[in-house]
Motif scaffolding. Structure first.
Motif, short mmCIF file in Angstrom:
data_model
loop_
_atom_site.label_atom_id
_atom_site.label_comp_id
_atom_site.label_asym_id
_atom_site.label_seq_id
_atom_site.Cartn_x
_atom_site.Cartn_y
_atom_site.Cartn_z
N GLN A 55 -7.03 21.31 26.76
CA GLN A 55 -5.79 21.03 26.05
C GLN A 55 -4.62 21.53 26.89
N GLU A 56 -3.56 20.73 26.89
CA GLU A 56 -2.36 21.08 27.64
C GLU A 56 -1.56 22.12 26.84
N VAL A 57 -1.07 23.14 27.52
CA VAL A 57 -0.29 24.18 26.86
C VAL A 57 0.91 24.53 27.73
N ASN A 58 1.92 25.08 27.10
CA ASN A 58 3.07 25.64 27.81
C ASN A 58 3.04 27.15 27.61
N ILE A 59 3.20 27.88 28.70
CA ILE A 59 3.11 29.34 28.62
C ILE A 59 4.30 29.99 29.32
N GLU A 60 4.48 31.25 28.99
CA GLU A 60 5.53 32.06 29.63
C GLU A 60 4.88 32.97 30.67
N THR A 61 5.31 32.87 31.90
CA THR A 61 4.89 33.82 32.92
C THR A 61 5.94 34.93 32.99
N PRO A 62 5.69 35.99 33.74
CA PRO A 62 6.72 37.03 33.86
C PRO A 62 8.04 36.53 34.43
N LEU A 63 8.01 35.36 35.09
CA LEU A 63 9.23 34.87 35.75
C LEU A 63 9.71 33.52 35.24
N GLY A 64 9.05 32.98 34.25
CA GLY A 64 9.52 31.68 33.76
C GLY A 64 8.47 31.00 32.90
N THR A 65 8.62 29.70 32.73
CA THR A 65 7.68 28.90 31.93
C THR A 65 6.95 27.92 32.83
N THR A 66 5.74 27.54 32.42
CA THR A 66 4.97 26.57 33.18
C THR A 66 3.96 25.91 32.26
N ALA A 67 3.47 24.77 32.70
CA ALA A 67 2.43 24.07 31.96
C ALA A 67 1.06 24.54 32.46
N GLY A 68 0.09 24.52 31.58
CA GLY A 68 -1.27 24.92 31.96
C GLY A 68 -2.31 24.20 31.12
N GLN A 69 -3.55 24.53 31.35
CA GLN A 69 -4.66 23.94 30.60
C GLN A 69 -5.61 25.03 30.14
N LEU A 70 -6.09 24.88 28.93
CA LEU A 70 -7.11 25.76 28.38
C LEU A 70 -8.28 24.91 27.89
N ILE A 71 -9.48 25.45 27.98
CA ILE A 71 -10.63 24.77 27.41
C ILE A 71 -10.42 24.63 25.91
N ASP A 72 -10.62 23.45 25.38
CA ASP A 72 -10.38 23.18 23.97
C ASP A 72 -11.41 23.92 23.12
N SER A 73 -10.97 24.95 22.43
CA SER A 73 -11.87 25.78 21.63
C SER A 73 -12.38 25.08 20.39
N ALA A 74 -11.81 23.94 20.05
CA ALA A 74 -12.26 23.20 18.86
C ALA A 74 -13.53 22.40 19.14
N VAL A 75 -13.88 22.21 20.39
CA VAL A 75 -15.07 21.44 20.74
C VAL A 75 -16.27 22.38 20.80
N PRO A 76 -17.33 22.13 20.01
CA PRO A 76 -18.48 23.04 19.98
C PRO A 76 -19.26 23.01 21.30
#
Length: 216
Positions: A55-76
Motif C-alpha cells: 500500500q502506498e503511504v505518505n510519511i514524515e522523515t526528520p527532514l521532510g515528507t516522502t512517499a513510501g510503500q508498506l506491505i498491506d497488513s490486511a492481506v492474510p
C-alpha cells in the motif's frame, strides 16, 4: 491455454552455501538445523518478491515528507510446514514474515508403498480470500506428500496461484506430479537433483531432513 509450473532455483550464494553444508553427511545436528533455517530464510526472501501486495503511504522523515510503500497488513499470510522436517526451515521463514499464521500439517510416508498419510491437520476450515500461502517442505522426491498437502489446502478454499512452496531440495518426479495437478503453484528450491532411487530417496540428496534436524 494451459499454464506451466514455475520452478525457481535462485542463484544466491547464501542458498548454495547452506545447501552444501546440509548435504555433507558429517555436518553435526545443530549446524544442519542452522543450515535448514538459513535456507528457509533466503528462499522465502526470494519467494516474496512481487508476491506480497503493498500500500502506498505518505510519511514524515526528520527532514521532510516522502512517499513510501508498506506491505498491506490486511492481506492474510500463512505458513504451512509439513512435519517433521518442515519445522527445520520454518524458523528462518518466520524471520521475514513474523506476523504470518502457522498451520501445521503432519504427514508420514509408507516406506513400502511411498504413499503419504496425514496424522495431524491444523489447517483452518476455510482460508480467507486472497491468503498468500507458503508451504514449507524441505524435500520433494516422489511428490506424494506435497500433492496430498496441496489437495488439502485447495479443498479449503485456497487459490493455487497464491501458493508458493519453500523447498530445500527436489527431484523431477515430484515436479512432474505438481505440474500435472497444480500447475499454478510456484516453487522456490535450493536445487533440483535428477535421481530418486527405488526407496524414494533423492540422490545425491541430503538424507532424511527430519532425522538430521532433530538427531533421531
Amino acid at each position: 491455454m494451459s499454464s506451466q509450473l514455475r520452478v525457481y532455483v535462485p542463484p544466491h550464494p547464501m542458498i548454495r552455501h547452506w545447501l552444501t553444508i546440509a548435504r555433507e553427511k558429517h555436518t553435526p545436528v545443530p549446524l544442519f538445523r542452522t543450515a535448514m533455517a538459513e535456507m528457509g530464510k533466503w528462499l522465502t526472501y526470494e519467494a516474496v518478491r512481487e508476491f506480497l501486495p503493498v500500500q502506498e503511504v505518505n510519511i514524515e522523515t526528520p527532514l521532510g515528507t516522502t512517499a513510501g510503500q508498506l506491505i498491506d497488513s490486511a492481506v492474510p499470510l500463512a505458513f504451512v510446514p509439513i512435519l517433521r522436517a518442515g519445522l527445520s526451515m520454518l524458523e528462518g521463514c518466520q524471520t521475514l514474515l513474523p506476523t504470518a499464521n502457522v498451520y501445521h500439517l503432519g504427514l508420514v510416508r509408507n516406506e513400502e508403498t511411498l504413499e503419504a498419510s496425514c496424522y495431524l491437520n491444523r489447517l483452518p476450515e476455510r482460508f480467507a480470500p486472497q491468503t498468500r500461502i507458503f508451504i514449507v517442505e524441505p524435500m520433494m522426491a516422489t511428490g506424494g506428500s506435497i500433492i496430498s498437502t496441496l489437495k488439502l489446502i485447495t479443498e479449503r478454499g485456497a487459490d493455487a496461484s497464491l501458493i508458493r512452496i519453500i523447498n530445500a531440495l527436489c527431484a523431477p518426479p515430484a515436479l512432474q506430479l505438481i505440474n500435472q495437478h497444480f500447475p499454478a503453484v510456484q516453487i522456490y528450491s535450493g536445487c533440483i537433483d535428477e535421481v530418486v532411487n527405488e526407496q524414494g530417496w533423492i540422490v545425491p540428496g541430503l538424507g532424511d531432513a527430519g532425522d538430521r534436524s532433530f538427531g533421531t
